[in-house]
Design an enzyme around this catalytic site. Structure first.
Site, PDB file in Angstrom:
ATOM      1  N   LEU A  95       5.307 -32.014 -17.936  1.00  0.00           N
ATOM      2  CA  LEU A  95       6.339 -32.837 -18.429  1.00  0.00           C
ATOM      3  C   LEU A  95       6.695 -32.790 -20.003  1.00  0.00           C
ATOM      4  CD1 LEU A  95       8.785 -34.431 -17.372  1.00  0.00           C
ATOM      5  CD2 LEU A  95       7.377 -36.417 -17.560  1.00  0.00           C
ATOM      6  N   ASP A  96       7.902 -32.424 -20.503  1.00  0.00           N
ATOM      7  CA  ASP A  96       8.308 -32.538 -21.693  1.00  0.00           C
ATOM      8  C   ASP A  96       7.223 -31.853 -22.955  1.00  0.00           C
ATOM      9  OD1 ASP A  96      10.146 -34.087 -21.009  1.00  0.00           O
ATOM     10  OD2 ASP A  96       9.269 -36.137 -21.373  1.00  0.00           O
ATOM     11  N   GLU A  97       6.750 -30.819 -22.606  1.00  0.00           N
ATOM     12  CA  GLU A  97       5.634 -30.250 -23.324  1.00  0.00           C
ATOM     13  C   GLU A  97       5.982 -28.740 -23.375  1.00  0.00           C
ATOM     14  OE1 GLU A  97       1.716 -30.869 -22.855  1.00  0.00           O
ATOM     15  OE2 GLU A  97       1.752 -33.333 -22.748  1.00  0.00           O
TER      16      GLU A  97
END
Length: 284
Positions: A227-229
């Site tokens: 997530l969000d990486e």
């Protein structure tokens, strides 16, 4: 008249690659109109983007020749017709500023995309979609795992039926499953309303306000199971101060989000973004 193409490639770096690519195109009647390259000394990889015109061979013939040419160099390459807009599906929830901005830029001829469908877990923007004559698909999401799997199967069916090359999560506030992330690897862009890696998660403006930041930002990145990486494509910031409430931060941030996402979509659809592990190489 000659057809225009964009060739992107990466391979282990060694002397003579630019000369070899230029010679390959020249021998097949190609005329280079734009070229950029980058040597990553950290990884030992070479990256290149070439726009060229060629009337002597068809795209199919060029691909066959490229496959033979690329093999000794260990190249990963793609060839695109530059005149073909990228088929795109947009996912959205209840924040419509990025969706509205992308639709306007598309209809204004500012983005080389063809928006084929809008997918949402809410009905809020069906009228906006209709005003642009874009099919709207309501795919409600629940907390039930099995139900969510069925919804994602339907969403992927829409993506495939529309022959979408790009999926844009324009403030789609649902976490995609690992399976869907893998299926969309390298062709799904998310806008996160924070200057990553700071303030991950669902409420970054609240986190930013709590920390009293002086700059808020937005990040467009490729979607991955982490997530969000995912690899970052574009970022920007806006200055704020102690007098800004969370609502003010959110309002200021919306403009930044829209601009960052539009730039990321433009660069991707112009084939200017090449993946370099967890990073990106962008030929602007």
């Amino acid at each position: 008249m000659s057809d225009a193409y964009i060739l992107t490639l990466s391979c282990p770096d060694k002397p003579g690659i630019v000369h070899a690519v230029s010679g390959f195109l020249l021998e097949r009647g190609g005329n280079i109109e734009e070229a950029a390259q980058y040597n990553d000394h950290g990884t030992g990889l070479f990256f290149m983007r070439v726009r060229f015109a060629c009337g002597a061979l068809t795209g199919e013939d060029l691909r066959a020749h490229l496959a033979q040419f690329a093999e000794p160099y260990g190249m990963q390459w793609k060839l695109h017709a530059s005149s073909k807009p990228m088929r795109t599906v947009i996912f959205v929830s209840r924040e419509g500023h990025c969706l509205n901005d992308l639709l306007f830029r598309w209809k204004s001829g500012l983005l080389p995309v063809d928006i084929a469908a809008i997918v949402s877990n809410h009905r809020d923007f069906y009228q906006l979609a209709a005003s642009y004559n874009v099919p709207f698909h309501h795919t409600p999401v629940t907390a039930d795992t099995k139900a969510k799997a069925k919804v994602e199967a339907r969403q992927f069916e829409i993506i495939e039926s529309e022959r979408a090359e790009l999926v844009v999560l324009a403030r789609y506030m649902q976490i995609l499953s690992d399976d869907l992330c893998r299926k969309l690897s390298g062709r799904a862009i998310n806008i996160h309303h924070s200057f990553l890696p700071s303030f991950k998660g669902a409420k970054p403006y609240y986190q930013a306000h709590d920390r009293g930041v002086k700059l808020i930002g937005a990040t467009a990145h490729y979607v991955t199971a982490d997530l969000d990486e995912g690899p970052i494509i574009e970022q920007d910031v806006a200055r704020v101060d102690h007098a800004h409430t969370v609502e003010h931060l959110t309002a200021v941030g919306r403009d930044t989000e829209s601009q960052v996402l539009a730039r990321a979509v433009k660069w991707h659809s112009e084939h200017r973004v090449l993946l370099n592990g967890h990073r990106t190489v962008i030929f602007r």
